[in-house]
Design a protein around this motif. Structure first.
Motif, PDB file in Angstrom:
ATOM      1  N   PRO A 367      34.524  22.200 -10.181  1.00 16.02           N
ATOM      2  CA  PRO A 367      35.156  22.704  -9.214  1.00 16.02           C
ATOM      3  C   PRO A 367      36.133  23.784  -9.437  1.00 16.02           C
ATOM      4  O   PRO A 367      36.273  24.382  -8.387  1.00 16.02           O
ATOM      5  N   ALA A 368      36.967  23.980 -10.436  1.00 21.95           N
ATOM      6  CA  ALA A 368      37.868  25.072 -10.695  1.00 21.95           C
ATOM      7  C   ALA A 368      36.913  26.276 -10.678  1.00 21.95           C
ATOM      8  O   ALA A 368      37.653  27.430 -10.411  1.00 21.95           O
ATOM      9  N   VAL A 395      44.393  21.648   4.262  1.00 22.95           N
ATOM     10  CA  VAL A 395      43.196  21.471   3.815  1.00 22.95           C
ATOM     11  C   VAL A 395      42.732  22.238   2.418  1.00 22.95           C
ATOM     12  O   VAL A 395      42.222  21.528   1.557  1.00 22.95           O
ATOM     13  N   ALA A 396      43.331  23.549   2.387  1.00 26.89           N
ATOM     14  CA  ALA A 396      43.092  24.289   1.209  1.00 26.89           C
ATOM     15  C   ALA A 396      43.923  23.760  -0.002  1.00 26.89           C
ATOM     16  O   ALA A 396      43.515  23.538  -1.072  1.00 26.89           O
ATOM     17  N   PHE A 404      39.630  21.986  -6.866  1.00 27.42           N
ATOM     18  CA  PHE A 404      38.931  23.393  -6.379  1.00 27.42           C
ATOM     19  C   PHE A 404      40.166  24.370  -6.211  1.00 27.42           C
ATOM     20  O   PHE A 404      40.599  24.733  -5.060  1.00 27.42           O
ATOM     21  N   THR A 405      40.466  25.119  -7.553  1.00 28.74           N
ATOM     22  CA  THR A 405      41.695  25.698  -7.498  1.00 28.74           C
ATOM     23  C   THR A 405      41.350  27.235  -6.794  1.00 28.74           C
ATOM     24  O   THR A 405      42.303  27.879  -6.518  1.00 28.74           O
ATOM     25  N   LYS A 406      40.133  27.532  -6.422  1.00 29.19           N
ATOM     26  CA  LYS A 406      39.757  28.702  -5.737  1.00 29.19           C
ATOM     27  C   LYS A 406      39.618  28.719  -4.422  1.00 29.19           C
ATOM     28  O   LYS A 406      39.148  29.644  -3.631  1.00 29.19           O
ATOM     29  N   ALA A 434      28.880  19.572  -3.519  1.00 28.07           N
ATOM     30  CA  ALA A 434      30.034  19.475  -4.501  1.00 28.07           C
ATOM     31  C   ALA A 434      31.231  19.304  -3.672  1.00 28.07           C
ATOM     32  O   ALA A 434      32.065  18.208  -3.642  1.00 28.07           O
ATOM     33  N   VAL A 435      31.428  20.255  -2.778  1.00 31.42           N
ATOM     34  CA  VAL A 435      32.751  20.290  -1.914  1.00 31.42           C
ATOM     35  C   VAL A 435      32.617  18.989  -1.029  1.00 31.42           C
ATOM     36  O   VAL A 435      33.598  18.337  -0.573  1.00 31.42           O
TER      37      VAL A 435
END
Length: 503
Positions: A367-368, A395-396, A404-406, A434-435
C-alpha cells in the motif's frame, strides 16, 4: 409491418425484373424522412456489449397534427387546425442486444420536462426552456428530432431511430393490417355532455377494431379508467400487444394484393429518420424486430407523480423513473426473465472510454508504494454543484490510515453517482484492486479507462459521509410496479371504464 413492406417488393422484383426495379425505386422515393436529432446533446448511438451485439432504441411518435383535410376530419378540435403539432404519443422501443426481448416505455403526454435547445433543418433556433414544459410540445420545436433530443436529455438513453405517424396514418395502417381484438369491461361511449371525447362506442367484452375505430381507441381518454392520459396510455399498450399477437398468428406472404396494400399504406403513413431512407434498411430493421417472441415484449409507462407546480400535469417519479431508464440504458429485460446483456446490474456506469477491469496479471505492490489520486465526485451526475466540500481530503486521509501514504487530493471536476476506481494501464490493475479491497468496494467498481493517467478514486454520491460507501442497492432485474408492466402474451387484459361513460 416493415417485413411485409419489404417482402412484397422482393416478390415484385423477382417476378417482374425491370418493372419490379422501377417499383422499388418508386417506393424508395416515397419514404418520408426527417432529421434524427435536432438537439445539441449527442450520445453517439447505442454501444455494443461484450459480445459485439448492439441494442436498438427506436422512438415511436404519434402526432396530433391537423394539417390537412384527412387529419382535420379525424382529429376534430377546429380551433387547433394548422397549429403546431403535438407529440401526444411517445413510446421508446428498446430491442435488446441479444434480440431476446423488447421493452417499451411510454411517457405520458402531460409530463413536464425541461425542453432542450433545438435547431431545425432550416436553421431556426428554439432555445432551451427556462422552466418545465409539457413534453408533447417538443414536436412543434422543429420536428421529431426535437422529441428525440428531449428524450435523450431526460433519460440518457441514445435514440437510434424514430418513426412518426399521424391520424390518417393510423387509420390507413389499421385498415391495411385488418382487425385487432380489444376488450372493455362495460359498454363504453367516449363522449362528454360538452361533446368532447373520441366517439369510441363499444359493447362489453371483446371487440375487433380497425380503421377509424382503431384511432378512436388509441385516442380515448374520456371513458377509460380515470379519464386521464395515464389510462389512455394503458389502452395503447393493450392495442399494440394485441396487434403483435395478430401479426404472429396471421402474417402470410401468399397474397400479393394484400402485401402491396400494406406496403403502400406503411410508406404513406410514416415519417422516419434519414438513416432509414431505403426499403432494404427498413427490411433489415424489421428482421431484427421479428426475432423477439411476444412473450418477451414488456409494455410500461414511465413512473410518474402529479406535479405540484402545474395542476393536472405529471412529472417523472423520483428514483423509480430513473431506475426504469437505467434498466434500458444497461440493456436489462423489464420482465425479470433475463440477465443484463453486456452490463452488470447495479454496477457503476463507466464512460464510453472505460472498459471492465481484468484480473491482475501480477500481485499488487505494498500500500505505501501505490500512488492514488482522490477526486470529489459526491455531487453526482445530476447535481455536481452540490458536492460535499473537503470530502476528497477526508477520504485521502482515510486511505493514508490504511497504509496508502501516497494518496493525494486531485481537484479536477468530477461527478459520479457511484464510487469508482479507474486506472490507466494493465500494470496498475492489481494496485487498483488493492485500493478497492482496502475500502470495502466491490470488484465491479474497478475499471480501466483512458480518461486517467494513474489510479484515481472518484468518491461518488453514494459516499458523502462516513468511513465506507453506502451499501449497494439490490440489482435491478424487473420494471417497478409503478411502471405498470404489461406482457405481450397477456390476452386477458380488459379495459376498465370510467363512471358515467357507459350506455
Amino acid at each position: 409491418m416493415l417485413r411485409w413492406v419489404s417482402s412484397v417488393l422482393a416478390l415484385l422484383i423477382l417476378g417482374t425484373a425491370g418493372a419490379g426495379y422501377l417499383y422499388y425505386r418508386y417506393m424508395n422515393g416515397n419514404i418520408h424522412t426527417d432529421v434524427l436529432n435536432l438537439g445539441d446533446s449527442k450520445l453517439g448511438g447505442s454501444k455494443p456489449n461484450a459480445f459485439g451485439q448492439t441494442p436498438l432504441n427506436i422512438l415511436l411518435i404519434g402526432s396530433d397534427a391537423r394539417d390537412g383535410k384527412e387529419n382535420q376530419a379525424l382529429g376534430g378540435a377546429h380551433d387547433t387546425f394548422d397549429g403546431p403539432p403535438l407529440a401526444d404519443v411517445q413510446m421508446l422501443l428498446h430491442l435488446s442486444a441479444d434480440r431476446s426481448n423488447m421493452s417499451v416505455v411510454s411517457m405520458p403526454r402531460d409530463t413536464l420536462i425541461k425542453m432542450p435547445k433545438c435547431t431545425d433543418k432550416d436553421g431556426k433556433v428554439y432555445q432551451a426552456s427556462k422552466g418545465l414544459v409539457q413534453t408533447n410540445e417538443s414536436l412543434g420545436r422543429g420536428g421529431p428530432g426535437c422529441t428525440v433530443a428531449a428524450w435523450q436529455e431526460l433519460t440518457g438513453i441514445p435514440v437510434d431511430h424514430f418513426m412518426l405517424i399521424d391520424f390518417k396514418g393510423v387509420v390507413k395502417m389499421a385498415d391495411a393490417i385488418g382487425g385487432v381484438p380489444v376488450c372493455v369491461q362495460q359498454n363504453v361511449l367516449s363522449r362528454t355532455s360538452e361533446g368532447h371525447g373520441s366517439g369510441l362506442k363499444l359493447p362489453k367484452g371483446e371487440n375487433v377494431i380497425q380503421g377509424e375505430q382503431a384511432l378512436q381507441w388509441l385516442r380515448t381518454r374520456y371513458g377509460f379508467e380515470d379519464g386521464t392520459d395515464i389510462g389512455r396510455t394503458h389502452a395503447q399498450h393493450m392495442y399494440m400487444n394485441s396487434m403483435a399477437r395478430e401479426f404472429r398468428k396471421n402474417a402470410k406472404l401468399t397474397n400479393p394484393v394484400k402485401l402491396n396494400s400494406l406496403a403502400q399504406a406503411a410508406i404513406d403513413a410514416m415519417v422516419v429518420d434519414t438513416s432509414l431512407n431505403k426499403i432494404d434498411k427498413l427490411f433489415d430493421l424489421s428482421m431484427e424486430l421479428k426475432k423477439v417472441p411476444t412473450g418477451r415484449i414488456t409494455m410500461t409507462t414511465m413512473p410518474w407523480v402529479y406535479s405540484t407546480r402545474e395542476e393536472g400535469r405529471v412529472e417523472p417519479k423520483p428514483v423509480e423513473a430513473e431506475e426504469l431508464f437505467q434498466m434500458v440504458r444497461d440493456d436489462i429485460a423489464l420482465d425479470g426473465k433475463g440477465q443484463p446483456s453486456g452490463a452488470t446490474s447495479g454496477a457503476p456506469s463507466a464512460p464510453a472510454s472505460a472498459a471492465p477491469s481484468q484480473p491482475a496479471a501480477d500481485p499488487a505492490a505494498p500500500p505505501a508504494k501505490i500512488p492514488v489520486m482522490v477526486r470529489n465526485a459526491t455531487g453526482g451526475k445530476a447535481g455536481p454543484e452540490s458536492k460535499v466540500k473537503g470530502r476528497s481530503t477526508e477520504v485521502a486521509a482515510l486511505l493514508a490510515d490504511k497504509g496508502f501514504t501516497k494518496a493525494v487530493v486531485d481537484n479536477q471536476a468530477a461527478a459520479e453517482d457511484t464510487t469508482v476506481i479507474r486506472y490507466a494501464g494493465l500494470d496498475q490493475a492489481g494496485d487498483a484492486q488493492a485500493v478497492a479491497t482496502a475500502l470495502g468496494l466491490p470488484a465491479s467498481s474497478v475499471q480501466r479507462s483512458t480518461e486517467v493517467t494513474g489510479i484515481t478514486l472518484f468518491v461518488g454520491k453514494d459516499w458523502r459521509t462516513g468511513a465506507a460507501p453506502a451499501p449497494a442497492a439490490p440489482p435491478l432485474n424487473k420494471a417497478p410496479d409503478s411502471a405498470r408492466p404489461l406482457n405481450g402474451d397477456n390476452d386477458k387484459e380488459c379495459m376498465a371504464i370510467q363512471e358515467g361513460f357507459t350506455w
